[in-house]
Scaffold this active site. Structure first.
Site: not given
Ligand code: AMP
Length: 468
Positions: A9, A110-111, A250
Site C-alpha cells: 500500500c 501501509n504494512g 523492487y
C-alpha cells in the site's frame, strides 16, 4: 478469517491546505505503483469527515470534479491498496473511517500487522463486530476502547498491543497523526507545502505537488499535527530500525528517497556489485523493464558491456492485468513485453531483473528472447534468492511457491532455460545498499535470510531458522 495476510500500500496525508483533497489525489497518483487495486481519500472540514473510496486506479475512482467539491476542508488523508485475489473487496478499501464516542477517525495503513488475527479473536470474543477483513481494522477497534486522555496517548497505547509493520496516517476532525513502527519497515516521509504539513509513503509524491521534503518520520516516531503546529512523540522508547530492503530492490519508485538514499542510485549500485560478483563475456546488457532498468545500467557501466533496450514494455497494462482464460494464458508476458530483434539476434545477452519470485515470468521472457535469436542468455538478478515470504507488507507467495525456497540456483537456471544464472549475494546487497548510520545496513532482509526481526505467533522460535 482475513482474506489475505499480505498487502502492499501507499499512504498520503495533508493538514492545513485549502486544496487538501485535490493534493491528496495528486499524491496518490504519484504513489500508484504501491497499489493499483483500490484507493480512497477522507477529508475533514474541521467538524466532519467525508470519504470517497472505490476499486480501481486513482484516475478511475476520482474521475469527476463533484467528488472534490464534496471532500471539502483543509485536511485529508489518502490510501492506495494492492492485494492479490481473495483479499480484493470493496469493504477493505481504505482509509477506514469510523464514528465512536469521541467523534470520527479515519486511518490509512501501509504494512502488515502480524498479531492482528490474535487481537481480532479476542475482540470478537468480547463482542466486537468487524466490518472488514483487513488487519487495519483492529487498530480502530482498539482505539475506540483506549482510555488515555489525549489522542497521541491513546494511539500510543494501542500501538503497544499491535506488532508488525505499519506506516499509519490518522485523521480526526481537527488533527492528523502519522506514525511509523519501531522497526520502520515501511517508509514514511514528512514535508511542507504553503505552510501545510504533508506526509507520504515516498518522496516522489512531494515532487509532484511541489512540497518541500523535510525529513523521514523516524522509526518509532509519532507526529501529531493540528492548528498549533507539529509535535513529535516517541511512544515506544528505544526504536530498533530494520527498514525493508525490498523497497530499494523492487517496490519503491527509483526517483524516491527512501531510508535516506535515492532508490535509483541504490539499484545502480546493486547492478555494479552484481557485475563484479557475476561477470560474463557478452555483447549486450538488457533490463527486464521497468524493474530491472537501474540495475542493468549499473551492470553495464561496471562491466563495460553496452546497455540496450532489448525488451519494450507496454505501459498501459497495469500490475492488475487480469489473466485471460486458461486457453490463452501464455499470452500474459507478451502482453506486457516484446523483444527488439535487432538488439538480440545473434548476441550473447545479459538479462537483468530485480528478483525471481515464482520463476514463471523469467521462464517466459527467456523463451521470448531465445526466439528473437539470442545466441546466449545470461540472467543476472540484482538481489539474493527470494526464499522466504514477507509478513511485513510486501506481497509474496507462500514459501512453497517461491522457487528458490526449494530449488538450487542450478535447478532454477535449468527451469528458466537460461545459459547461466547469477544472483547478487547478501553481503554484496548489504554493502551496495550501505544505508546511512548502519554500517553495512541494519535492514530487514527476511525474504532472503529467513531472519524475521519481529516475531509472530505462527513462527515462534522457528522464525530464526525460517522453518515454517
Ligand atoms: P515471477 O518470478 O514470475 O514470480 O516474477 C518475478 C517478477 O515479479 C520480477 O520481474 C519482479 O520485478 C516482480 N516482483 C517481485 N516482487 C514482486 C511483488 N511483491 N509484487 C509484484 N511483482 C513483484
Amino acid at each position: 478469517m482475513f482474506d489475505k495476510l499480505h498487502e502492499e500500500c501507499g499512504v498520503f496525508g495533508i493538514f492545513g491546505h485549502p486544496e487538501a483533497s485535490n493534493l491528496s489525489y495528486l499524491g496518490l497518483y504519484a504513489l500508484q505503483h504501491r497499489g493499483q487495486e483500490s484507493c480512497g481519500i477522507v477529508a475533514s472540514d474541521g467538524t466532519r469527515l467525508r470519504a470517497h473510496r472505490g476499486m480501481g486506479l486513482v484516475a478511475d475512482v476520482f474521475k469527476d470534479e463533484e467528488i472534490f467539491n464534496r471532500l471539502s476542508g483543509r485536511s485529508a488523508i489518502g490510501h492506495v491498496r494492492y492485494s492479490t485475489a481473495g483479499g480484493s473487496d470493496i469493504k477493505n478499501v481504505q482509509p477506514i473511517m469510523v464514528d465512536y464516542l469521541r467523534g470520527s477517525i479515519a486511518v490509512a495503513h501501509n504494512g502488515n500487522l502480524v498479531n492482528a488475527q490474535e487481537i481480532r479473536n479476542e475482540l470478537e470474543l468480547a463482542g466486537s463486530i468487524f466490518s472488514t477483513t483487513s488487519d487495519t481494522e483492529v487498530i480502530v477497534h482498539l482505539l475506540a476502547r483506549a482510555q488515555a486522555d489525549s489522542l497521541p496517548d491513546r494511539i500510543g497505547q494501542v500501538l503497544q498491543d499491535v506488532r508488525g509493520a505499519y506506516s499509519l496516517v490518522f485523521l480526526t476532525e481537527t488533527r492528523m497523526v502519522a506514525v511509523r513502527d519501531p522497526n520502520g519497515f515501511r517508509p514514511l516521509v514528512l514535508g511542507r507545502l504553503d505552510g501545510a504539513y504533508v506526509v507520504a509513503s515516498e518522496s516522489c509524491a512531494f515532487d509532484l505537488i511541489e512540497a518541500e521534503f523535510i525529513r523521514e518520520i523516524e522509526p518509532g516516531e509519532m507526529v501529531l499535527i493540528d492548528k498549533e503546529g507539529m509535535k513529535s512523540y516517541q511512544p515506544f522508547g528505544k526504536a530498533n530500525p530494520t527498514p525493508c530492503i525490498f523497497e530499494h530492490i523492487y517496490f519503491a519508485r527509483p526517483d524516491s528517497v527512501v531510508f535516506g538514499r535515492q532508490v535509483y542510485g541504490v539499484r545502480k549500485e546493486f547492478g555494479r556489485m552484481l557485475a563484479r560478483e557475476h561477470a560474463v563475456d557478452a555483447d549486450v546488457v538488457i533490463p527486464i523493464p521497468d524493474s530491472g532498468v537501474p540495475a542493468a545500467i549499473g551492470y553495464a557501466e561496471e562491466s563495460g558491456i553496452p546497455f540496450q533496450l532489448g525488451l519494450i514494455r507496454n505501459h498501459y497494462v497495469g500490475r492488475t492485468f487480469i489473466e485471460p482464460q486458461q486457453s490463452i494464458r501464455h499470452f500474459g508476458v507478451k502482453i506486457k513485453l516484446n523483444p527488439v530483434r535487432e538488439v538480440i539476434e545473434g548476441k550473447r545477452v545479459v538479462v537483468i531483473d530485480d528478483s525471481i519470485v515464482r520463476g514463471t515470468t523469467a521462464r517466459k521472457i527467456i523463451k521470448m528472447i531465445r526466439a528473437a535469436g539470442a545466441k546466449e542468455i545470461h540472467v543476472r538478478i540484482s538481489s539474493p534468492p527470494t526464499s522466504f515470504p514477507c509478513y511485513y507488507g510486501i506481497d509474496t507467495p507462500t514459501r512453497k511457491e517461491l522457487i528458490s525456497s526449494s530449488h538450487t540456483i542450478e535447478e532454477i537456471n535449468r527451469y528458466i532455460t537460461s545459459d547461466t544464472l547469477g544472483y547478487l549475494s547478501r553481503e554484496g546487497m548489504r554493502e551496495a545498499a550501505g544505508l546511512p548510520g548502519s554500517k553495512g545496513g541494519h535492514f530487514c532482509d527476511a525474504c532472503f535470510s529467513g531472519f524475521y526481526p519481529v516475531k509472530f505467533p505462527r513462527l515462534k522460535a522457528d522464525s530464526q531458522l525460517g522453518l515454517f
